[in-house]
Design a protein around this motif. Structure first.
Motif, mmCIF file in Angstrom:
data_model
loop_
_atom_site.group_PDB
_atom_site.id
_atom_site.type_symbol
_atom_site.label_atom_id
_atom_site.label_comp_id
_atom_site.label_asym_id
_atom_site.label_seq_id
_atom_site.Cartn_x
_atom_site.Cartn_y
_atom_site.Cartn_z
ATOM 1 N N ARG A 194 67.414 58.639 129.750
ATOM 2 C CA ARG A 194 67.430 57.219 130.348
ATOM 3 C C ARG A 194 68.910 56.712 129.461
ATOM 4 O O ARG A 194 69.539 55.960 130.439
ATOM 5 N N LEU A 195 68.959 56.746 128.424
ATOM 6 C CA LEU A 195 70.159 56.137 127.615
ATOM 7 C C LEU A 195 71.381 56.701 128.355
ATOM 8 O O LEU A 195 72.438 55.991 128.267
ATOM 9 N N GLY A 196 71.281 58.008 128.554
ATOM 10 C CA GLY A 196 72.501 58.620 128.994
ATOM 11 C C GLY A 196 73.029 58.165 130.295
ATOM 12 O O GLY A 196 74.051 58.336 130.603
ATOM 13 N N ASP A 197 72.290 57.431 130.996
ATOM 14 C CA ASP A 197 72.594 56.950 132.278
ATOM 15 C C ASP A 197 73.428 55.958 132.074
ATOM 16 O O ASP A 197 74.410 55.390 133.206
ATOM 17 N N ILE A 198 73.657 55.154 131.071
ATOM 18 C CA ILE A 198 74.584 54.169 130.858
ATOM 19 C C ILE A 198 75.966 54.840 130.538
ATOM 20 O O ILE A 198 76.236 55.319 129.720
ATOM 21 N N GLU A 199 76.712 54.609 131.673
ATOM 22 C CA GLU A 199 77.958 55.299 131.467
ATOM 23 C C GLU A 199 78.865 54.497 130.526
ATOM 24 O O GLU A 199 79.458 55.408 129.617
ATOM 25 N N CYS A 210 68.521 46.869 127.811
ATOM 26 C CA CYS A 210 67.071 47.207 128.754
ATOM 27 C C CYS A 210 67.364 46.913 130.061
ATOM 28 O O CYS A 210 66.805 47.554 130.844
ATOM 29 N N GLU A 211 68.057 45.568 130.216
ATOM 30 C CA GLU A 211 68.128 45.282 131.810
ATOM 31 C C GLU A 211 68.714 46.352 132.513
ATOM 32 O O GLU A 211 68.350 46.639 133.506
ATOM 33 N N GLU A 212 69.885 47.028 131.744
ATOM 34 C CA GLU A 212 70.811 47.839 132.545
ATOM 35 C C GLU A 212 69.790 49.031 132.812
ATOM 36 O O GLU A 212 70.131 49.646 133.958
ATOM 37 N N ILE A 213 69.128 49.538 132.209
ATOM 38 C CA ILE A 213 68.224 50.729 132.217
ATOM 39 C C ILE A 213 66.648 50.403 132.748
ATOM 40 O O ILE A 213 65.834 51.529 132.919
ATOM 41 N N ASP A 214 66.404 49.343 133.233
ATOM 42 C CA ASP A 214 65.272 48.910 133.716
ATOM 43 C C ASP A 214 64.042 49.077 132.726
ATOM 44 O O ASP A 214 63.060 49.480 133.100
ATOM 45 N N ALA A 215 64.172 48.614 131.257
ATOM 46 C CA ALA A 215 63.316 49.005 130.484
ATOM 47 C C ALA A 215 62.539 47.791 130.044
ATOM 48 O O ALA A 215 63.224 46.507 130.405
ATOM 49 N N ASP A 216 61.327 47.670 129.766
ATOM 50 C CA ASP A 216 60.616 46.217 129.219
ATOM 51 C C ASP A 216 61.673 45.858 128.184
ATOM 52 O O ASP A 216 61.932 46.683 127.210
ATOM 53 N N VAL A 217 61.842 44.227 128.155
ATOM 54 C CA VAL A 217 62.084 43.849 126.853
ATOM 55 C C VAL A 217 61.325 43.427 126.128
ATOM 56 O O VAL A 217 60.493 42.568 126.348
ATOM 57 N N LEU A 218 61.376 43.610 124.584
ATOM 58 C CA LEU A 218 60.377 43.431 123.652
ATOM 59 C C LEU A 218 60.883 41.945 123.239
ATOM 60 O O LEU A 218 62.126 41.447 123.462
ATOM 61 N N THR A 219 60.023 41.189 122.675
ATOM 62 C CA THR A 219 60.313 40.076 121.811
ATOM 63 C C THR A 219 61.237 40.200 120.668
ATOM 64 O O THR A 219 61.233 41.400 120.099
ATOM 65 N N GLN A 220 62.095 39.169 120.074
ATOM 66 C CA GLN A 220 62.786 39.399 119.050
ATOM 67 C C GLN A 220 62.010 39.777 117.777
ATOM 68 O O GLN A 220 62.503 40.430 117.085
ATOM 69 N N ARG A 221 60.817 39.293 117.688
ATOM 70 C CA ARG A 221 59.983 39.445 116.738
ATOM 71 C C ARG A 221 59.670 40.935 116.643
ATOM 72 O O ARG A 221 59.783 41.784 115.601
ATOM 73 N N VAL A 271 64.926 63.257 113.538
ATOM 74 C CA VAL A 271 64.361 61.853 113.734
ATOM 75 C C VAL A 271 64.696 61.130 114.656
ATOM 76 O O VAL A 271 63.774 60.765 115.246
ATOM 77 N N VAL A 272 65.891 61.111 115.000
ATOM 78 C CA VAL A 272 66.453 60.121 115.960
ATOM 79 C C VAL A 272 65.955 60.552 117.645
ATOM 80 O O VAL A 272 65.690 60.015 118.383
ATOM 81 N N ARG A 273 65.922 62.058 117.738
ATOM 82 C CA ARG A 273 65.488 62.678 118.903
ATOM 83 C C ARG A 273 64.133 62.191 119.238
ATOM 84 O O ARG A 273 63.860 61.959 120.283
ATOM 85 N N THR A 274 63.417 62.223 118.334
ATOM 86 C CA THR A 274 62.139 61.997 118.476
ATOM 87 C C THR A 274 61.541 60.329 118.248
ATOM 88 O O THR A 274 60.335 60.168 118.309
ATOM 89 N N LEU A 275 62.589 59.516 118.196
ATOM 90 C CA LEU A 275 62.051 57.974 118.222
ATOM 91 C C LEU A 275 61.613 57.602 119.674
ATOM 92 O O LEU A 275 61.908 58.237 120.570
ATOM 93 N N PRO A 276 60.752 56.589 119.579
ATOM 94 C CA PRO A 276 60.378 55.968 120.618
ATOM 95 C C PRO A 276 61.597 55.373 121.664
ATOM 96 O O PRO A 276 62.386 55.023 121.002
ATOM 97 N N GLN A 277 61.241 55.177 122.897
ATOM 98 C CA GLN A 277 62.494 54.710 123.648
ATOM 99 C C GLN A 277 63.075 53.431 122.996
ATOM 100 O O GLN A 277 64.088 53.401 123.044
ATOM 101 N N GLN A 278 62.079 52.544 123.051
ATOM 102 C CA GLN A 278 62.582 51.377 122.621
ATOM 103 C C GLN A 278 63.355 51.349 121.222
ATOM 104 O O GLN A 278 64.224 50.621 121.333
ATOM 105 N N SER A 279 62.899 52.104 120.250
ATOM 106 C CA SER A 279 63.605 51.932 118.993
ATOM 107 C C SER A 279 65.034 52.830 119.348
ATOM 108 O O SER A 279 65.831 52.279 118.682
ATOM 109 N N LYS A 280 65.010 53.665 120.189
ATOM 110 C CA LYS A 280 66.408 54.182 120.703
ATOM 111 C C LYS A 280 67.282 53.333 121.036
ATOM 112 O O LYS A 280 68.469 53.242 120.880
ATOM 113 N N ILE A 281 66.815 52.375 122.090
ATOM 114 C CA ILE A 281 67.637 51.454 122.412
ATOM 115 C C ILE A 281 68.177 50.307 121.336
ATOM 116 O O ILE A 281 69.416 50.050 121.294
#
Ligand code: ADP
Ligand code: MG
Length: 521
Positions: A504-509, A444-455, A405-415
């Protein structure tokens, strides 16, 4: 688990997963009598292998790396029968459903069109196994009585577009037609050769001369060459459809098309395929087509065109979940063949059955548990599977599910999930939405991903909750309003490892500084 994308089921999985494992092991009689245990084991591959090993020349023999492992197989007799790919010849507790199918399909053996059938039931309730059993019986009976009746099984999870379904059907009947024509040509060539030396043989045939036969051979060859295999992509769909139509109508026959996991086809590509298949009979001249749809989703017909819905659902058969006693029967039948005698302690099968009964009565889960428990015992190098192996197996399967389940989550949910994990690792319990959002934003800023709203992030957290990955309880903060208190429901290290395997997440050392910053703010 293959059904993680079925939200209704995953929610249930989560519920049953959370339900405390207060499993009822009361020994109600499951009614399995010795008479039912007639299944004979297949050839014993282990023994064959062992014989070979022993007959080897000792001088050239291996150093025995595998010998110990190979000879130390005190548990399984034939593990294959516990795998999902194995089709059992006996399906206890599905007699009623199987008889219903047979009663409807026997029409095909009389040369008429059977009603279309729709089969419903949750995963692991024996739909595929029963359908395949019935289809084997139908085909072998049709051969016995020489009635032209064929079954074509399609798994729509694999073959999931109208093009592919029609192409698979077209090619199957094209191949078959070609084979039949090739046989006819062979017979004619034989007749021709005999007629050349002895023209009298033509007396019993419909031909008067050798050139007559040759003309017929030529016309059959033309016919055979007129069939064009459908490529797996590239043709317009109506051309694929008419190829199938012509191929199936080439001669008289009744065809039952089994569309397994039909809900996946409709979800992915709409109901055009079903619409086209269900109106074919009014145009076919020689053949008749009947459809058997099999669905895990009880509500999938809501999405169908009303005409398709009423045509497809002429007959409906429901496969209810198995209860613990029924699962026990099913397991006992298989275990007889799968395991060596005395390899299971008495409580192993009841516990597997009880766990799987909580999992909406899923026979696949029950068999997985039993197989995994056996493998764990094997790894422990003992000769008996015990209750504890079943509990470990349950944990392992549950963990495998989480990983998937975790492996197949969309990127944003993984973050978002990663943010929650980082906070927990920092010792923060009952993370609130605002805290999670702050860390999420930095990640998100670290890996250049879009930042979603808190909502939106709050919504993603609710989804993670539904999947059973986190537990998010709404708490009131008095006059400060309400917030969510989030805690992880899955093993933290394994989950983190899966997240970090994402490129992408793996890039965050080193992510700890982001969390540290929270305390500095
Ligand atoms: P479904 O198609 O409903 O998801 P399957 O037919 O694939 O379920 O069954 C799942 C597994 O359980 C298969 O390995 C199947 O052989 C086994 N199984 C299901 N029902 C029975 C039964 N009544 N007797 C024996 N094995 C069964
Ligand atoms: Mg199935």
């Amino acid at each position: 688990m293959t059904d993680t994308n079925d939200s209704s089921e995953s929610t249930e999985d989560v519920d049953s997963q959370r339900a405390d494992t207060g499993v009822d092991l009361t020994d109600t009689d499951s009614g399995s009598d010795e008479d039912d245990r007639r299944s004979t084991p297949g050839p014993d591959l282990d023994e064959v292998l062992l014989d070979d090993v022993e007959s080897d020349n000792p001088d050239e023999a291996s150093q025995g790396l595998f010998d110990d492992l190979l000879s130390g197989q005190p548990i399984f007799e034939n593990k294959e029968v516990l795998r999902p790919s194995y089709t059992p010849r006996k399906l206890p507790h599905r007699e009623e459903q199987i008889n219903n199918m047979a009663t409807i399909l026997v029409t095909a053996l009389r040369g008429d069109t059977p009603s279309n059938i729709l089969i419903y039931g949750k995963t692991g309730t024996g739909k595929t196994a029963s359908a395949k059993f019935v289809s084997d019986e139908l085909e072998s009976t049709s051969q016995k009585y020489e009635v032209p009746c064929e079954v074509e099984y399609i798994n729509c999870e694999v073959t999931d577009t109208q093009y592919r379904v029609l192409a698979q059907l077209a090619n199957k009947f094209i191949d078959e037609n070609e084979a039949v024509i090739a046989e006819e040509i062979e017979e004619l060539e034989d007749l021709r050769d005999r007629a050349r030396t002895d023209p009298d043989v033509l007396a019993d045939s419909e031909f008067t001369s050798v050139p007559d036969i040759e003309a017929e051979i030529e016309s059959l060859e033309d016919e055979r060459d007129s069939f064009d295999d459908v490529p797996m992509t590239g043709w317009p769909t109506d051309r694929v459809y008419s190829s199938f139509f012509d191929a199936v109508d080439h001669r008289e026959r009744v065809v039952v098309i089994m569309l397994d996991e039909i809900d996946k086809l409709v979800e992915k590509s709409g109901d055009d395929t079903l619409y086209n298949l269900s109106r074919m009979n009014s145009e076919l001249e020689n053949s008749r087509v009947s459809i058997m749809g099999i669905s895990n989703d009880l509500k999938f017909t809501d999405f169908l065109d009303p005409r398709v819905k009423s045509s497809l659902g002429e007959e409906e058969i429901v496969f209810p979940p198995y209860d613990a006693n029924q699962l026990r029967d099913i397991l006992e039948h298989r275990a007889d063949v799968a395991f060596k005698e005395e390899a299971l302690t008495d409580d192993v099968i009841p516990l597997c059955a009880a766990f799987a009964a909580q999992e909406h009565g899923d026979a696949r889960r029950a068999l997985d548990l039993l197989r995994t428990a056996g493998e764990l015992a094997e790894r422990d190098q003992t000769d008996v599977v015990e209750e504890d192996h079943v509990r470990q197996a349950q944990e392992k399967i549950e963990l495998d599910r989480v990983v998937e389940v975790v492996r197949t989550l969309p990127q944003q949910s993984k973050i978002v999930l990663f943010a929650i994990i980082l906070l927990e690792k920092q010792g923060v319990h009952n993370v609130n939405t605002g805290e999670a959002f702050n860390i999420y934003k930095r990640l998100c800023e670290e890996i250049d991903a879009d930042v979603l709203t808190q909502r939106r992030v709050t919504d993603l957290i609710s989804e993670l909750d539904m999947l059973g990955i986190v537990n998010a309880a709404v708490v009131s903060k008095g006059r400060y309003g309400r917030t969510k208190e989030i805690s992880l429901s899955v093993p933290i290290d394994e989950t983190e490892a899966v997240l970090l395997s994402d490129s992408r997440l793996g890039d965050i050392e080193d992510a700890q500084p982001f969390v540290q910053a929270r305390f500095d703010n």
